[in-house]
Structures are given as structure tokens and as C-alpha cells.
Scaffold this active site. Sequence first.
Site, PDB file in Angstrom:
ATOM      1  N   LYS A 266       0.851  -1.203   0.000  1.00 53.51           N
ATOM      2  CA  LYS A 266       0.000   0.000   0.000  1.00 53.51           C
ATOM      3  C   LYS A 266       0.881   1.247   0.000  1.00 53.51           C
ATOM      4  O   LYS A 266       1.692   1.455   0.887  1.00 53.51           O
ATOM      5  CB  LYS A 266      -0.902  -0.017   1.245  1.00 53.51           C
ATOM      6  CG  LYS A 266      -1.701   1.289   1.457  1.00 53.51           C
ATOM      7  CD  LYS A 266      -2.637   1.198   2.666  1.00 53.51           C
ATOM      8  CE  LYS A 266      -3.305   2.551   2.966  1.00 53.51           C
ATOM      9  NZ  LYS A 266      -4.167   2.502   4.173  1.00 53.51           N
ATOM     10  N   ASP A 271      -2.771  10.099   3.865  1.00 51.19           N
ATOM     11  CA  ASP A 271      -4.167   9.693   4.010  1.00 51.19           C
ATOM     12  C   ASP A 271      -4.923  10.705   4.872  1.00 51.19           C
ATOM     13  O   ASP A 271      -4.889  10.630   6.098  1.00 51.19           O
ATOM     14  CB  ASP A 271      -4.235   8.287   4.629  1.00 51.19           C
ATOM     15  CG  ASP A 271      -5.669   7.774   4.772  1.00 51.19           C
ATOM     16  OD1 ASP A 271      -6.581   8.415   4.208  1.00 51.19           O
ATOM     17  OD2 ASP A 271      -5.851   6.735   5.430  1.00 51.19           O
ATOM     18  N   LYS A 278     -10.373  12.665   8.298  1.00 51.47           N
ATOM     19  CA  LYS A 278      -9.922  12.237   9.625  1.00 51.47           C
ATOM     20  C   LYS A 278      -9.890  13.428  10.587  1.00 51.47           C
ATOM     21  O   LYS A 278      -9.733  14.568  10.143  1.00 51.47           O
ATOM     22  CB  LYS A 278      -8.492  11.674   9.521  1.00 51.47           C
ATOM     23  CG  LYS A 278      -8.390  10.328   8.854  1.00 51.47           C
ATOM     24  CD  LYS A 278      -6.945   9.843   8.844  1.00 51.47           C
ATOM     25  CE  LYS A 278      -6.820   8.482   8.187  1.00 51.47           C
ATOM     26  NZ  LYS A 278      -7.483   7.401   8.921  1.00 51.47           N
ATOM     27  N   ASP A 289       1.457   6.215   5.785  1.00 45.47           N
ATOM     28  CA  ASP A 289       0.506   5.287   5.177  1.00 45.47           C
ATOM     29  C   ASP A 289       1.048   4.619   3.901  1.00 45.47           C
ATOM     30  O   ASP A 289       0.338   3.887   3.227  1.00 45.47           O
ATOM     31  CB  ASP A 289      -0.821   6.014   4.893  1.00 45.47           C
ATOM     32  CG  ASP A 289      -2.037   5.103   5.040  1.00 45.47           C
ATOM     33  OD1 ASP A 289      -1.902   4.035   5.656  1.00 45.47           O
ATOM     34  OD2 ASP A 289      -3.107   5.470   4.528  1.00 45.47           O
ATOM     35  N   ASP A 348     -12.352   6.903   3.726  1.00 46.83           N
ATOM     36  CA  ASP A 348     -11.142   6.670   4.526  1.00 46.83           C
ATOM     37  C   ASP A 348     -10.715   5.205   4.496  1.00 46.83           C
ATOM     38  O   ASP A 348      -9.628   4.852   4.947  1.00 46.83           O
ATOM     39  CB  ASP A 348     -11.389   7.135   5.969  1.00 46.83           C
ATOM     40  CG  ASP A 348     -10.098   7.321   6.749  1.00 46.83           C
ATOM     41  OD1 ASP A 348      -9.019   7.286   6.118  1.00 46.83           O
ATOM     42  OD2 ASP A 348     -10.174   7.500   7.980  1.00 46.83           O
ATOM     43  N   GLU A 350      -9.522   3.550   2.130  1.00 45.20           N
ATOM     44  CA  GLU A 350      -8.987   3.677   0.773  1.00 45.20           C
ATOM     45  C   GLU A 350      -7.919   2.640   0.449  1.00 45.20           C
ATOM     46  O   GLU A 350      -7.702   2.305  -0.708  1.00 45.20           O
ATOM     47  CB  GLU A 350      -8.421   5.088   0.580  1.00 45.20           C
ATOM     48  CG  GLU A 350      -6.977   5.319   1.049  1.00 45.20           C
ATOM     49  CD  GLU A 350      -6.779   5.135   2.548  1.00 45.20           C
ATOM     50  OE1 GLU A 350      -7.779   5.182   3.295  1.00 45.20           O
ATOM     51  OE2 GLU A 350      -5.629   4.928   2.979  1.00 45.20           O
ATOM     52  N   ARG A 352      -7.749  -0.569   0.956  1.00 49.19           N
ATOM     53  CA  ARG A 352      -8.285  -1.775   0.324  1.00 49.19           C
ATOM     54  C   ARG A 352      -8.699  -1.501  -1.115  1.00 49.19           C
ATOM     55  O   ARG A 352      -8.710  -2.412  -1.944  1.00 49.19           O
ATOM     56  CB  ARG A 352      -9.447  -2.324   1.168  1.00 49.19           C
ATOM     57  CG  ARG A 352     -10.572  -1.357   1.342  1.00 49.19           C
ATOM     58  CD  ARG A 352     -11.512  -1.735   2.485  1.00 49.19           C
ATOM     59  NE  ARG A 352     -10.997  -1.332   3.799  1.00 49.19           N
ATOM     60  CZ  ARG A 352     -11.632  -1.546   4.951  1.00 49.19           C
ATOM     61  NH1 ARG A 352     -12.787  -2.181   4.959  1.00 49.19           N
ATOM     62  NH2 ARG A 352     -11.105  -1.150   6.083  1.00 49.19           N
TER      63      ARG A 352
HETATM   64  N1  BES Z   1      -4.412   4.264   7.011  1.00 51.46           N
HETATM   65  C1  BES Z   1      -5.582   4.014   7.753  1.00 51.46           C
HETATM   66  C2  BES Z   1      -5.362   2.989   8.859  1.00 51.46           C
HETATM   67  C3  BES Z   1      -4.641   3.457  10.079  1.00 51.46           C
HETATM   68  C4  BES Z   1      -5.247   4.304  10.975  1.00 51.46           C
HETATM   69  C5  BES Z   1      -3.380   3.000  10.357  1.00 51.46           C
HETATM   70  C6  BES Z   1      -4.578   4.705  12.112  1.00 51.46           C
HETATM   71  C7  BES Z   1      -2.715   3.371  11.503  1.00 51.46           C
HETATM   72  C8  BES Z   1      -3.318   4.238  12.378  1.00 51.46           C
HETATM   73  C9  BES Z   1      -6.684   3.486   6.843  1.00 51.46           C
HETATM   74  O1  BES Z   1      -6.694   3.990   5.560  1.00 51.46           O
HETATM   75  C10 BES Z   1      -7.982   3.879   7.475  1.00 51.46           C
HETATM   76  O2  BES Z   1      -8.243   5.037   7.549  1.00 51.46           O
HETATM   77  N2  BES Z   1      -8.750   2.893   7.917  1.00 51.46           N
HETATM   78  C11 BES Z   1      -9.979   3.145   8.566  1.00 51.46           C
HETATM   79  C12 BES Z   1     -10.972   2.131   8.072  1.00 51.46           C
HETATM   80  C13 BES Z   1     -12.379   2.398   8.510  1.00 51.46           C
HETATM   81  C14 BES Z   1     -12.913   3.641   7.835  1.00 51.46           C
HETATM   82  C15 BES Z   1     -13.224   1.191   8.176  1.00 51.46           C
HETATM   83  C16 BES Z   1      -9.768   2.995  10.065  1.00 51.46           C
HETATM   84  O3  BES Z   1      -9.025   2.088  10.476  1.00 51.46           O
HETATM   85  O4  BES Z   1     -10.301   3.805  10.805  1.00 51.46           O
HETATM   86 ZN    ZN Z   2      -4.902   4.630   4.829  1.00 50.41          ZN
HETATM   87 MN    MN Z   3      -7.796   5.792   5.438  1.00 51.81          MN
END
Ligand code: BES
Ligand code: ZN
Ligand code: MN
Length: 496
Positions: A266, A271, A278, A289, A348, A350, A352
Site C-alpha cells: 500500500k 491519508d 480524519k 501510510d 477513509d 482507501e 483496500r
Molecule cells: N491508514 C488508515 C489505517 C490506520 C489508521 C493506520 C490509524 C494506523 C493508524 C486506513 O486507511 C484507514 O483510515 N482505515 C480506517 C478504516 C475504517 C474507515 C473502516 C480505520 O481504520 O479507521
Molecule cells: Zn490509509
Molecule cells: Mn484511510
Amino acid sequence: MEFFATSAAPARQRTDCAIVGIYAPKRLTADAGLLDKAAGKAVSAAIAAGDIDGKLGSTLLIGRTTGVACKRILVVGLGKKREFGERAYRKAVSAAIGAISHTGAANAISYLSRETVRDRDAYGVARLAATQAQNDIYRFDELKSKKGKKPRLKRLGVASTGRGDVAAMERGLKDAVAINAGIELARDLGNRPANVCTPGHLAEQARKLGQRFKRINSKILDRASIKRMGMGAFLSVTAGASAPPQLIVMEYNGGGDEDPVALVGKGITFDTGGISIKPAASMDEMKFDMCGAASVFGTMLALARLRLPLNVVGIVPACENMPSGTATRPGDIVETMSGQTVEILNTDAEGRLILCDALTYSRKFNPETVVDIATLTGACVIALGPHHTGLMTPHDKLAEELLDAGKRAADVAWQLPLTEDYAKPLESNFADFANVGGKPGGAITAGCFLHKFTDGLNWAHLDIAGSAWVSGKAKGATGRPVGLLTQFLIDRARAS
Ligand code: BES
Ligand code: ZN
Ligand code: MN
């Protein structure tokens, strides 16, 4: 730092600093005993004076020694002898490197490697020391106007118990140097801010690797090619950004016409969350990210330096996730390269979306195995914390190989279940499925989403959201899981 193996006994060996251990409570190791005797009881006198008792990670520097060839003796607490395993050994090496950095020593020899470290042979003990030491002296100061001082310690020796061991240790050090270079590259890329480490910057890394190594061919696909291939999910993530997306492909050829291992990383260089933006607190950490991508670059580098006899293809979808007038909206439906449609309920989620198209793309290489690496979910951080990378796969043998590689490389992973039940929340009224479920089991639901694109592939997913960087005072990229991935490939090369 340079590393070497040596079989010389401590009292006669010239060095700026001899590192010896003491177990708790107050039990000298054999080497500490030898130095103590030669140096007129300097070590036992310090113990008697209560200066050190063997507590794990404690250190005592004895300078201006007489009767021995070393300029200093560094005594390091190793904790209880029967608890001396990999963790304690690494902690002791780390403490030693830290203590030496406050001295003028330019070289040192560690005799800790002559102790029995549980489940580690001479090769492993040497390799662990070199990786730990290199990780400890790493600094990221390329963007400071005043650079920090270069570490004074330039050469670290690891002492062996005998002739056969010297050779094994030399192999361990050689492998460590290659892996360390990969880890360092991954850390540098991760630590660079998003205005420096752009998708274009990542593409540049691939070009550089291609120029540097004959065995690596790299290819960069632009937005037009991404569109032509039908990667609607990838395109939806980059829709709000002005920085152009890059689909980066690196082919390492060391295994003739064998089917390759594909590593898919990835590469979200920042992000924001997109329209599902966020919160502000700690959002800076979303520059990390792209650590999955960074681990692919690092592993390609290590692999090329090791000249492993296999084929590996690294695939990195790279872009920013930004809000804007052209950004994807919650509720938008896109068609993925696989033909399946996705309702984007949360912009968010994204990672996947770019990964599903990259996974479909990986089929082009007819891969024997596909491993994706991603800072995918906050839920994985909640589940496992910073210590273990999350591993999800429907393939038991592959799980075992990856878990084992993680243990061997001291870069551990832990398996989470990936059963159909967890895919249920992804159901959508409007498309084949949605890109998010609810909060419960969020790391696994994300894994299930990816699983919808990996039918028939020998595939595993590594969620490194917790392990790829540390927050707080020591904020920075860890370079994980370059160690695990490289070990996995080393083991593969050996088995074939
Ligand atoms: N890059 C983030 C995941 C992340 C968040 C990694 C905080 C490390 C610390 C990912 O893109 C994301 O935002 N995931 C969301 C998914 C949710 C919207 C289902 C998450 O984990 O909040
Ligand atoms: Zn992310
Ligand atoms: Mn995200």
C-alpha cells in the site's frame, strides 16, 4: 557500521571497548571473568561496590583498564540466565550500543554473542546483534538544517566460541548487512514527509533500484494506463488529489522461468481520509501510510543484495487520499479491475481500494504466492498493538511460513481468523459489496474485502498499521516487516 566476527579471547584482544555480560544476580559470564582476572579484579570490585548487579539492560563502563588489551570494559546486565533469549539479548546489545555512544570508542567487540541465546544458533546471534545495532544508531536528520553528529562507533565485532562458529557468524553478519540496508531504505521512505515522499518520489525509488541492480527491471504506469486497465477503485482514491498516481512494478529475476512471489504494498503517501476526513489530532502520522510500499522497496533492495535465486515482483499502487471538488463521495460506486462493483461508504477505507486493483493486476505475473503489506486498519492497532503485525490468510501452509519467518527475523506476526462470517458486514444494497463493515473485527473485515479479489491465489495479507511506525517521543518508521519478508524469501530460496 561495519561488522566482523572474531574468535580471539577477550584479555588479549585489542579493541576500544570489550562488551561483556553479567547475569542477575551478580554472576559474571565466563568472558567477564577472564577480563576481570586479567584486569586485576576491576569488574568484581565494581560489583562488590554495588555499581552493577546484572539487571537486564543496565550498563557499567570501566575505563583506563590495565592488564588487558582493550581500552575500556563495558559490563552489561543480561538479567536471569535461564530467561536469556532473543528479547533479552537484543535489549542487552541495545543497552551496550547506547552506552558506547557516550564514549569515544570507534570500535568494539561484543562477547555477549558467546552466551547461549535460547533458540538461536551462531548465525542467528550474529545477525540479531548486527540488525539491532544498526537499528539503534539510525537517525533521520536529512531535513534538519543542522545535521546530528555521525555516530563514533564504526566497527562492531561479534565474538564466536570456535572456528565453525566464526564462519556461521560471518554469514549472519553478511545477511544482516543486506537486510539492514533494506530496513534503512524503508525507514527513510516512511519518515519522509508527504511533500517530499510523493507518489512520484516512490516511482523514482523503483527507477533507482532498476538502475543499480541488473536483476531488477522497473516499470511505472501512469494514470492513463491505470484507467485503461479498468482500475476504477484505485482511480477513485486518487480522484481528489493533484499529485498524479503511479502504479509501480519492479521485477527481480534470479530464478529463471519460475513463477514469482508477488509483494503488493500500500502506497498512500498521505491519508487525509478524503471526504470522510480524519480528525486533526495525529493526522501527520498518515504520512506513514505508504509503509507497506516502503517495505516492498526495502525487501527488493535486500533481496538484490543477497542475490537470492528466485523471482519476485514488487507491485506498489501509489497515490494521495485527498478531499477536493473532484474527490470521491461516500455512496459513490466504482467498478474494480476484477469487474466487481464496490459502494464506497467511507472514503477513509482507501487502502483496500487501491490494493484490490493491484491484487487483480498481480495475476498478470501468474504468481506462485502473493503477499500484500499495508497500514490498513486502526482496528489492527487496537487488536495487536505495536508488537505483532496482523496476518490474515486462508492458506495454512503460507501462514506457517510467514509466522516462522517473522520469528526467525525477530519481526513477528500474529494470525487473525479470516472466516466468511467476517465478510457479512460488507453487504451492500446498491453494489456487489461495500468498502466498509462496522467497527467490530475491523481488521478482519478489511482482510475479507481483499479476499474477494484473491480467489485461486496463494495469498496472505499483512496489516502493519501497528508495527510500521512508533508514535510519541521516538516517532518514526520501524522498517518492518522488511525483516520478515526477506527471511520468508531466504527460506523460499533455500527450500527450492
Ligand atoms: N491508514 C488508515 C489505517 C490506520 C489508521 C493506520 C490509524 C494506523 C493508524 C486506513 O486507511 C484507514 O483510515 N482505515 C480506517 C478504516 C475504517 C474507515 C473502516 C480505520 O481504520 O479507521
Ligand atoms: Zn490509509
Ligand atoms: Mn484511510
